[in-house]
Design a protein around this motif. Structure first.
Motif, mmCIF file in Angstrom:
data_model
loop_
_atom_site.group_PDB
_atom_site.id
_atom_site.type_symbol
_atom_site.label_atom_id
_atom_site.label_comp_id
_atom_site.label_asym_id
_atom_site.label_seq_id
_atom_site.Cartn_x
_atom_site.Cartn_y
_atom_site.Cartn_z
ATOM 1 N N GLY A 297 11.504 39.923 -37.099
ATOM 2 C CA GLY A 297 11.134 41.326 -37.174
ATOM 3 C C GLY A 297 11.842 42.099 -36.077
ATOM 4 O O GLY A 297 12.442 41.520 -35.164
ATOM 5 N N LEU A 298 11.764 43.416 -36.151
ATOM 6 C CA LEU A 298 12.422 44.259 -35.166
ATOM 7 C C LEU A 298 11.546 44.366 -33.924
ATOM 8 O O LEU A 298 10.381 44.771 -34.003
ATOM 9 C CB LEU A 298 12.687 45.639 -35.748
ATOM 10 N N THR A 299 12.095 44.000 -32.783
ATOM 11 C CA THR A 299 11.381 44.063 -31.508
ATOM 12 C C THR A 299 12.042 45.123 -30.635
ATOM 13 O O THR A 299 13.262 45.135 -30.489
ATOM 14 C CB THR A 299 11.421 42.709 -30.784
ATOM 15 N N THR A 300 11.229 46.005 -30.092
ATOM 16 C CA THR A 300 11.693 47.040 -29.183
ATOM 17 C C THR A 300 11.016 46.833 -27.843
ATOM 18 O O THR A 300 9.793 46.740 -27.781
ATOM 19 C CB THR A 300 11.361 48.440 -29.722
ATOM 20 N N ALA A 301 11.795 46.754 -26.782
ATOM 21 C CA ALA A 301 11.259 46.585 -25.431
ATOM 22 C C ALA A 301 11.620 47.812 -24.604
ATOM 23 O O ALA A 301 12.777 48.233 -24.565
ATOM 24 C CB ALA A 301 11.812 45.330 -24.774
#
Length: 90
Positions: free
Chosen positions: A15-19
């Motif tokens: 999945g798309l992970t944004t940090a």
């Protein structure tokens, strides 16, 4: 594991992970800067994000203050089904 496309990664559970990374400037310890990082990653272990943060700690001068992250699977089990036939009209 190498994938040929982003769709294959999503079907494999990525999945798309944004940090949102907060870090201190080396010369100005009282100032915080921000950096946004995005990549496809596997929850709940997040190996890609941990790999990036380890790289940051080893190679960059700005010490990490905190990291906020969000993760969203783009293709879930209920959104994917196999089509066994097709009907064409006209």
């Amino acid at each position: 594991m190498r994938f040929a496309s982003e769709l294959e990664m999503q079907l494999a559970g990525y999945g798309l992970t944004t940090a949102h990374i907060f870090y201190r400037l080396p010369d100005f310890d009282s100032l915080l800067q921000t950096y946004l990082w995005q990549d496809y990653d596997l929850a709940p272990d997040f190996p890609q994000m941990h790999k990036f943060l380890d790289f940051w700690k080893q190679n960059l001068d700005g010490p990490l203050h905190s990291v906020r992250y969000a993760h969203k699977r783009l293709i879930g089990p209920n959104e994917w089904r196999q089509v066994s036939g097709e009907i064409t009209l006209h």
